[in-house]
Design a protein around this motif. Structure first.
Motif, PDB file in Angstrom:
ATOM      1  N   ASP A   1      44.436  34.080  39.269  1.00  0.00           N
ATOM      2  CA  ASP A   1      43.564  33.662  38.247  1.00  0.00           C
ATOM      3  C   ASP A   1      43.911  32.403  37.728  1.00  0.00           C
ATOM      4  O   ASP A   1      43.306  31.733  37.269  1.00  0.00           O
ATOM      5  CB  ASP A   1      43.166  34.825  37.352  1.00  0.00           C
ATOM      6  CG  ASP A   1      42.271  35.830  38.068  1.00  0.00           C
ATOM      7  OD1 ASP A   1      41.558  35.719  39.219  1.00  0.00           O
ATOM      8  OD2 ASP A   1      42.337  37.101  37.668  1.00  0.00           O
ATOM      9  N   LEU A   2      45.482  32.471  37.432  1.00  0.00           N
ATOM     10  CA  LEU A   2      45.987  31.314  36.519  1.00  0.00           C
ATOM     11  C   LEU A   2      46.351  30.125  37.688  1.00  0.00           C
ATOM     12  O   LEU A   2      46.275  28.930  37.116  1.00  0.00           O
ATOM     13  CB  LEU A   2      47.705  31.704  36.112  1.00  0.00           C
ATOM     14  CG  LEU A   2      47.434  32.978  34.885  1.00  0.00           C
ATOM     15  CD1 LEU A   2      48.866  33.376  34.724  1.00  0.00           C
ATOM     16  CD2 LEU A   2      46.851  32.221  33.809  1.00  0.00           C
TER      17      LEU A   2
ATOM     18  N   SER B   1      40.921  27.111  37.572  1.00  0.00           N
ATOM     19  CA  SER B   1      41.163  27.913  36.213  1.00  0.00           C
ATOM     20  C   SER B   1      41.909  26.559  35.370  1.00  0.00           C
ATOM     21  O   SER B   1      42.233  25.639  35.793  1.00  0.00           O
ATOM     22  CB  SER B   1      42.260  29.078  36.459  1.00  0.00           C
ATOM     23  OG  SER B   1      43.522  28.395  36.769  1.00  0.00           O
ATOM     24  N   SER B   2      41.960  26.947  34.120  1.00  0.00           N
ATOM     25  CA  SER B   2      42.372  25.829  33.315  1.00  0.00           C
ATOM     26  C   SER B   2      43.770  26.566  32.240  1.00  0.00           C
ATOM     27  O   SER B   2      44.398  25.626  31.619  1.00  0.00           O
ATOM     28  CB  SER B   2      41.436  25.295  32.550  1.00  0.00           C
ATOM     29  OG  SER B   2      40.637  26.322  31.663  1.00  0.00           O
ATOM     30  N   GLU B   3      43.556  27.844  32.211  1.00  0.00           N
ATOM     31  CA  GLU B   3      44.472  28.487  31.175  1.00  0.00           C
ATOM     32  C   GLU B   3      46.173  27.681  31.194  1.00  0.00           C
ATOM     33  O   GLU B   3      46.549  27.422  30.167  1.00  0.00           O
ATOM     34  CB  GLU B   3      44.567  29.873  31.181  1.00  0.00           C
ATOM     35  CG  GLU B   3      44.085  30.818  30.212  1.00  0.00           C
ATOM     36  CD  GLU B   3      44.338  32.233  30.568  1.00  0.00           C
ATOM     37  OE1 GLU B   3      44.872  32.979  29.786  1.00  0.00           O
ATOM     38  OE2 GLU B   3      43.877  32.596  31.674  1.00  0.00           O
TER      39      GLU B   3
END
Ligand code: MN
Length: 413
Positions: A89-90, A95-97
């Protein structure tokens, strides 16, 4: 738990070369030794690795969910799967987190080449099988020429032995040529000295995630839930010592001086798309060892001697699956536990170029191996560097294991 399989077309925002061992479909874990701050888990992506304790400190990994990131201990299969999903997910390109946090990227994304990696899990036990049927046949032909190549038990149970865990070392650890007792000429006394027949064994290994209670066996189907992930194993062997310590081939001091493992633990989730039926088992095995569905894997294997490829093999040449090995090991009720390391046995293919040891490649020294770089070998010499690699080839990506490497150095005292 359903395995977390990353779609073949998924891409990470960190660029990964198409032939890299570590695309977003893989995400294997290792333990890195950091100067000044001990050990910590890392996850490979392309030429880089994510520093997991740093991500946790920054709040990107949940401390309650993943409290162990200095190493694998206490980690069960589901938690590892959840951790890998979170890292996906990262890293996925949408994704941008982490992507948009320039400051964190500087400390959390490490150059993979700069890492010092250890044995993924210092094994609680080391078990070595003999499940490569081509290897077992070759050894039988060499050492028992007057008999059938395979002993009568071979197709009924996965032959193995409980080995030694204290000498399991990380890839790149120098391998000291062992000394030992070997047969004297004719009826003379045996001699003690450095082995003259230093060899490697191309194997794959797996770690146990969760054990069983003493007295309870694990069946073939349930066995899959106990496999945490896979590594490459080089079961270094001294053939002259091995021949003398027990006939036809002993697995005691000839093996226990060193065993190398690759640093990246490749998860079973990442290998899920590479399941295969495996070779036919004939005669049918007893019910408690019977395979359940596709419990073998299609993983290409390569061996390099001083940079020159000397062997190409594949895990499909294994007669017994990992699940069958677990089912057999626990069939007498022995408890297995987290961190036990199981190795497959030498994985040779049917052709001479696919043999997984010098013993077979040179047919016990009778056919020296000519090296393109000059010289030839019957067994390994001091200064030789032996490197193994492994990968499952997908469409547009590969699930690689990195390398398992070791240099032979002269015997001491
Ligand atoms: Mn072995």
């Amino acid at each position: 738990m359903t395995p977390f399989v990353v779609p073949a077309d998924a891409r990470s925002w960190i660029e990964v070369a198409p032939d890299s061992d570590f695309p977003i479909q893989n995400l294997p874990f290792a333990v890195a030794v950091h100067k000044g701050r001990g050990e910590g888990m890392v996850c490979a992506i392309g030429d880089f690795a994510l520093d997991l304790p740093v991500l946790m400190e920054a709040g990107l990994l949940d401390e309650e969910e993943f409290p162990w990131l200095d190493g694998f201990f206490g980690l069960d299969k589901d938690s590892l799967s959840a951790l890998r999903k979170r890292i996906f997910d990262l890293l996925v390109d949408s994704s941008s987190e982490l992507k948009d946090n320039a400051k964190l990227r500087k400390t959390a994304i490490l150059d993979r080449k700069s890492l010092v990696l250890t044995v993924p899990i210092p094994p609680t036990s080391f078990i070595d099988f003999y499940s490569g049927i081509e290897h077992a046949s070759n050894v039988g032909k060499m050492f028992r020429p007057d008999m059938a190549p395979l002993l009568p038990n071979y197709r009924h149970l996965p032959v193995g032995y409980n080995g030694r865990s204290s000498s399991v070392v990380a890839s790149e650890t120098k391998i000291i040529r062992p000394k030992g007792q070997t047969k004297g000429a004719d009826d003379e006394m045996p001699t003690y000295g450095p082995t003259k027949e230093m060899d490697f064994e191309l194997e794959m290994g797996f770690y146990i995630a969760e054990g069983n209670e003493m007295g309870k066996r694990i069946n073939c189907k349930a066995a899959e839930e106990h496999i945490l992930g896979m590594v490459i194993v080089n079961d270094w062997s001294a053939r002259d010592i091995q021949r003398w310590e027990y006939q036809p081939l002993g697995p005691f001091l000839s093996k226990s001086f060193a065993t190398s493992v690759s640093p990246w633990l490749v998860t079973m989730d990442a290998l899920e798309p590479f399941r295969i039926e495996g070779m036919e088992q004939d005669p049918e095995v007893l019910p408690h060892l019977r395979r359940q569905g596709q419990q073998h894997f299609d993983i290409a294997l390569e061996v390099y001697l001083n940079g020159e490829k000397i062997c190409e093999s594949n895990t499909k040449h294994l007669y017994w699956s990992m699940s069958q090995q677990i089912a057999h090991q626990t069939s007498n009720g022995t408890p297995i536990e987290f961190g036990d390391l199981y190795a497959s046995g030498t994985i040779s293919g049917p052709e001479p170029g696919s043999y997984g040891s010098m013993l077979e490649l040179t047919w016990r020294g009778a056919k020296p191996l000519d090296l393109a770089g000059g010289g030839s070998r019957t067994f390994l010499e001091d200064g030789d560097v032996l490197t193994m690699s492994a990968f499952a080839q997908g469409l547009g990506f590969r699930i690689g294991f990195g390398e398992c490497s070791g240099e032979i150095v002269p015997a001491v005292n």
